[in-house]
Design a protein around this motif. Structure first.
Motif, PDB file in Angstrom:
ATOM      1  N   HIS A   1     -10.462-170.420 -20.989  1.00 58.54           N
ATOM      2  CA  HIS A   1     -11.191-170.723 -22.224  1.00 58.54           C
ATOM      3  C   HIS A   1     -11.644-169.418 -22.867  1.00 58.54           C
ATOM      4  O   HIS A   1     -10.934-168.439 -22.842  1.00 58.54           O
ATOM      5  N   CYS A   2     -12.825-169.344 -23.410  1.00 59.68           N
ATOM      6  CA  CYS A   2     -13.239-168.146 -24.138  1.00 59.68           C
ATOM      7  C   CYS A   2     -13.668-167.019 -23.211  1.00 59.68           C
ATOM      8  O   CYS A   2     -13.839-165.893 -23.652  1.00 59.68           O
ATOM      9  N   HIS A   3     -13.876-167.325 -21.898  1.00 54.02           N
ATOM     10  CA  HIS A   3     -14.329-166.275 -20.992  1.00 54.02           C
ATOM     11  C   HIS A   3     -13.314-165.152 -20.927  1.00 54.02           C
ATOM     12  O   HIS A   3     -13.647-163.994 -20.783  1.00 54.02           O
ATOM     13  N   GLY A   4     -12.019-165.507 -20.989  1.00 52.07           N
ATOM     14  CA  GLY A   4     -10.976-164.499 -20.892  1.00 52.07           C
ATOM     15  C   GLY A   4     -10.946-163.559 -22.077  1.00 52.07           C
ATOM     16  O   GLY A   4     -10.234-162.575 -22.056  1.00 52.07           O
TER      17      GLY A   4
ATOM     18  N   VAL B   1      -0.294-172.348 -15.292  1.00 52.18           N
ATOM     19  CA  VAL B   1      -0.292-173.722 -15.800  1.00 52.18           C
ATOM     20  C   VAL B   1      -1.571-173.998 -16.595  1.00 52.18           C
ATOM     21  O   VAL B   1      -1.538-174.628 -17.653  1.00 52.18           O
ATOM     22  N   ARG B   2      -2.696-173.479 -16.098  1.00 48.42           N
ATOM     23  CA  ARG B   2      -3.955-173.651 -16.819  1.00 48.42           C
ATOM     24  C   ARG B   2      -3.909-172.955 -18.172  1.00 48.42           C
ATOM     25  O   ARG B   2      -4.420-173.473 -19.172  1.00 48.42           O
ATOM     26  N   LEU B   3      -3.286-171.774 -18.219  1.00 49.58           N
ATOM     27  CA  LEU B   3      -3.177-171.061 -19.480  1.00 49.58           C
ATOM     28  C   LEU B   3      -2.330-171.847 -20.481  1.00 49.58           C
ATOM     29  O   LEU B   3      -2.655-171.933 -21.668  1.00 49.58           O
ATOM     30  N   MET B   4      -1.253-172.456 -20.009  1.00 51.69           N
ATOM     31  CA  MET B   4      -0.365-173.197 -20.898  1.00 51.69           C
ATOM     32  C   MET B   4      -1.007-174.485 -21.406  1.00 51.69           C
ATOM     33  O   MET B   4      -0.747-174.925 -22.522  1.00 51.69           O
ATOM     34  N   ARG B   5      -1.850-175.091 -20.576  1.00 55.31           N
ATOM     35  CA  ARG B   5      -2.469-176.368 -20.945  1.00 55.31           C
ATOM     36  C   ARG B   5      -3.800-176.196 -21.646  1.00 55.31           C
ATOM     37  O   ARG B   5      -4.371-177.164 -22.134  1.00 55.31           O
ATOM     38  N   ARG B   6      -4.309-174.976 -21.712  1.00 58.10           N
ATOM     39  CA  ARG B   6      -5.655-174.749 -22.248  1.00 58.10           C
ATOM     40  C   ARG B   6      -5.688-175.044 -23.736  1.00 58.10           C
ATOM     41  O   ARG B   6      -4.842-174.601 -24.499  1.00 58.10           O
TER      42      ARG B   6
ATOM     43  N   LEU C   1      -4.622-152.467 -19.894  1.00 56.00           N
ATOM     44  CA  LEU C   1      -3.695-152.843 -20.963  1.00 56.00           C
ATOM     45  C   LEU C   1      -3.198-154.268 -20.766  1.00 56.00           C
ATOM     46  O   LEU C   1      -3.116-155.042 -21.742  1.00 56.00           O
ATOM     47  N   LEU C   2      -2.879-154.629 -19.521  1.00 57.93           N
ATOM     48  CA  LEU C   2      -2.417-155.991 -19.253  1.00 57.93           C
ATOM     49  C   LEU C   2      -3.510-157.002 -19.581  1.00 57.93           C
ATOM     50  O   LEU C   2      -3.234-158.073 -20.152  1.00 57.93           O
ATOM     51  N   GLY C   3      -4.755-156.680 -19.221  1.00 55.16           N
ATOM     52  CA  GLY C   3      -5.854-157.589 -19.553  1.00 55.16           C
ATOM     53  C   GLY C   3      -6.023-157.765 -21.043  1.00 55.16           C
ATOM     54  O   GLY C   3      -6.273-158.874 -21.532  1.00 55.16           O
ATOM     55  N   TYR C   4      -5.855-156.677 -21.810  1.00 55.50           N
ATOM     56  CA  TYR C   4      -5.950-156.763 -23.268  1.00 55.50           C
ATOM     57  C   TYR C   4      -4.842-157.648 -23.834  1.00 55.50           C
ATOM     58  O   TYR C   4      -5.079-158.501 -24.697  1.00 55.50           O
ATOM     59  N   VAL C   5      -3.619-157.451 -23.327  1.00 56.65           N
ATOM     60  CA  VAL C   5      -2.491-158.261 -23.799  1.00 56.65           C
ATOM     61  C   VAL C   5      -2.719-159.728 -23.491  1.00 56.65           C
ATOM     62  O   VAL C   5      -2.468-160.612 -24.334  1.00 56.65           O
ATOM     63  N   LEU C   6      -3.206-160.030 -22.283  1.00 60.50           N
ATOM     64  CA  LEU C   6      -3.448-161.424 -21.923  1.00 60.50           C
ATOM     65  C   LEU C   6      -4.514-162.060 -22.799  1.00 60.50           C
ATOM     66  O   LEU C   6      -4.402-163.230 -23.192  1.00 60.50           O
ATOM     67  N   ARG C   7      -5.556-161.308 -23.133  1.00 58.43           N
ATOM     68  CA  ARG C   7      -6.606-161.846 -23.995  1.00 58.43           C
ATOM     69  C   ARG C   7      -6.058-162.151 -25.378  1.00 58.43           C
ATOM     70  O   ARG C   7      -6.386-163.178 -25.981  1.00 58.43           O
ATOM     71  N   ARG C   8      -5.216-161.253 -25.897  1.00 56.10           N
ATOM     72  CA  ARG C   8      -4.651-161.471 -27.228  1.00 56.10           C
ATOM     73  C   ARG C   8      -3.696-162.660 -27.239  1.00 56.10           C
ATOM     74  O   ARG C   8      -3.725-163.488 -28.146  1.00 56.10           O
ATOM     75  N   ILE C   9      -2.868-162.747 -26.213  1.00 58.04           N
ATOM     76  CA  ILE C   9      -1.889-163.829 -26.159  1.00 58.04           C
ATOM     77  C   ILE C   9      -2.559-165.174 -25.987  1.00 58.04           C
ATOM     78  O   ILE C   9      -2.097-166.194 -26.507  1.00 58.04           O
ATOM     79  N   SER C  10      -3.668-165.201 -25.256  1.00 58.98           N
ATOM     80  CA  SER C  10      -4.327-166.480 -24.965  1.00 58.98           C
ATOM     81  C   SER C  10      -4.828-167.168 -26.237  1.00 58.98           C
ATOM     82  O   SER C  10      -5.107-168.360 -26.221  1.00 58.98           O
ATOM     83  N   ARG C  11      -4.921-166.437 -27.336  1.00 56.35           N
ATOM     84  CA  ARG C  11      -5.413-167.013 -28.582  1.00 56.35           C
ATOM     85  C   ARG C  11      -4.269-167.528 -29.469  1.00 56.35           C
ATOM     86  O   ARG C  11      -4.527-168.046 -30.547  1.00 56.35           O
ATOM     87  N   THR C  12      -3.043-167.335 -29.039  1.00 53.42           N
ATOM     88  CA  THR C  12      -1.907-167.693 -29.874  1.00 53.42           C
ATOM     89  C   THR C  12      -1.000-168.671 -29.143  1.00 53.42           C
ATOM     90  O   THR C  12      -1.205-168.996 -27.973  1.00 53.42           O
ATOM     91  N   ARG C  13       0.037-169.087 -29.855  1.00 55.41           N
ATOM     92  CA  ARG C  13       1.014-169.981 -29.260  1.00 55.41           C
ATOM     93  C   ARG C  13       1.901-169.267 -28.249  1.00 55.41           C
ATOM     94  O   ARG C  13       2.648-169.909 -27.508  1.00 55.41           O
TER      95      ARG C  13
ATOM     96  N   ALA D   1       3.902-166.779 -22.204  1.00 56.00           N
ATOM     97  CA  ALA D   1       3.288-165.966 -21.153  1.00 56.00           C
ATOM     98  C   ALA D   1       3.117-166.784 -19.883  1.00 56.00           C
ATOM     99  O   ALA D   1       3.292-166.267 -18.768  1.00 56.00           O
ATOM    100  N   GLY D   2       2.778-168.075 -20.041  1.00 56.31           N
ATOM    101  CA  GLY D   2       2.636-168.933 -18.873  1.00 56.31           C
ATOM    102  C   GLY D   2       3.942-169.111 -18.126  1.00 56.31           C
ATOM    103  O   GLY D   2       3.980-169.094 -16.888  1.00 56.31           O
ATOM    104  N   VAL D   3       5.037-169.275 -18.878  1.00 56.53           N
ATOM    105  CA  VAL D   3       6.354-169.414 -18.237  1.00 56.53           C
ATOM    106  C   VAL D   3       6.707-168.144 -17.473  1.00 56.53           C
ATOM    107  O   VAL D   3       7.208-168.193 -16.341  1.00 56.53           O
TER     108      VAL D   3
END
Length: 290
Positions: free
Chosen positions: A31-34, A88-93, A159-171, A176-178
């Motif tokens: 959710h938003c914690h990431g 899976v949680r990231l994809m379903r969030r 850098l990986l954490g930054y990328v994951l945070r950015r991706i988590s807000r988009t489609r 990324a989940g796959v």
């Protein structure tokens, strides 16, 4: 020792560690914690604490505190399954608003714990640094080597954490989940391979009288030759020569870890196949006794 650890992290550990351990960062994309950049800092702090403590113990007690291959294999399988769950949680969030502050507090505890857990999923370079800590015979030197290694790999994890945070807000989160599921399956498969739970090939017919000494070259692409023949019923020396630095620099054979280059002396073996793998369970070789 500190400078050597930093160099190992920057030059060799960046790609391998983020590939094998970066999936645990998925656990922060919740959710938003990431989206809180501080969580990546807590993740790195937990990683630094666990590696520094582990390095001190290795320097103090030596190989007594190192994990045997079977235990590492179980941990790799568990880590792979954990990454799959996070993916899976990231994809379903759903894209929802931030949750209550109390949940954010629990997420801050979760971040350093996930960072500390990365020491249980070692990459090949990590194993090499651990061997340096063991051979140092000093808790201070062992802690310095491991702490330096974490510092060297920290930019890649940030850098990986930054990328994951950015991706988590988009489609792109689904893609990324796959990719993370594929990485989790790869990690779990490496654990199965390291544990020796895969069937080996049938021994080929003997091509000659066999040999009491066999030579195997460790390269970045695996062990060459990947399958050799030796004589059964007599002691055999396996000479491992290191061609390239990589995860093949540490080999698990006959239930023990060996840092290459090295000569492994095996007692007389029965006819059949003996499997050996790199310290990460990625690359496999066989010695066929006939």
């Amino acid at each position: 020792m500190l400078a050597g650890g930093v160099a190992a992290g920057l030059l060799a550990g960046t790609a391998t560690c983020t590939a094998t351990q970066g999936g645990l960062l998925m656990g922060l994309v919740d959710h938003c914690h990431g989206r809180d950049p501080a969580l990546v800092g807590w993740f790195l702090a937990g990683r630094l604490a666990s590696y520094t403590t582990g390095g001190a113990l290795l320097g103090l007690l030596g190989s007594v505190v190192s994990l045997p291959p079977q235990v590492r294999a179980v941990l790799l399988v568990a880590a792979g399954l954990t990454v799959i769950v996070f993916a899976v949680r990231l994809m379903r969030r759903g894209r929802s608003d931030c949750a209550a502050p109390s949940h954010a507090v629990s997420s801050r505890y979760k971040a350093p714990l996930l960072g500390a857990a990365t020491i249980l999923v070692p990459c090949g370079v990590t194993l090499g640094v651990e061997m340096i800590a063991i051979s140092s015979g000093s808790p201070v030197a062992g802690a310095a080597a491991m702490a330096g290694f974490v510092v060297g790999t920290a930019p890649a994890f940030a850098l990986l954490g930054y990328v994951l945070r950015r991706i988590s807000r988009t489609r792109l989160a689904r893609f990324a989940g796959v990719a993370a599921i594929a990485a989790g399956l790869w990690t779990a498969g490496a654990g199965v391979n390291l544990g020796g739970w895969l069937p080996g090939p049938a021994a080929p017919p003997a091509a000659g009288p066999g040999a009491e000494t066999v030579t195997i070259f460790a390269t970045r692409e695996g062990y060459r030759p990947a399958m050799v023949t030796a004589r059964a019923g007599v002691p055999v020396e396996v000479v491992f020569k290191l061609v390239d630095q990589g995860c093949t620099g540490t080999v698990t054979i006959d239930g023990r870890d060996v840092t290459l280059p090295a000569t492994v002396r095996l007692p007389p073996q029965r006819p059949g196949s003996l499997r050996y793998v790199c310290g990460m369970g990625m690359y496999t070789g066989f010695i066929n006794f006939s």
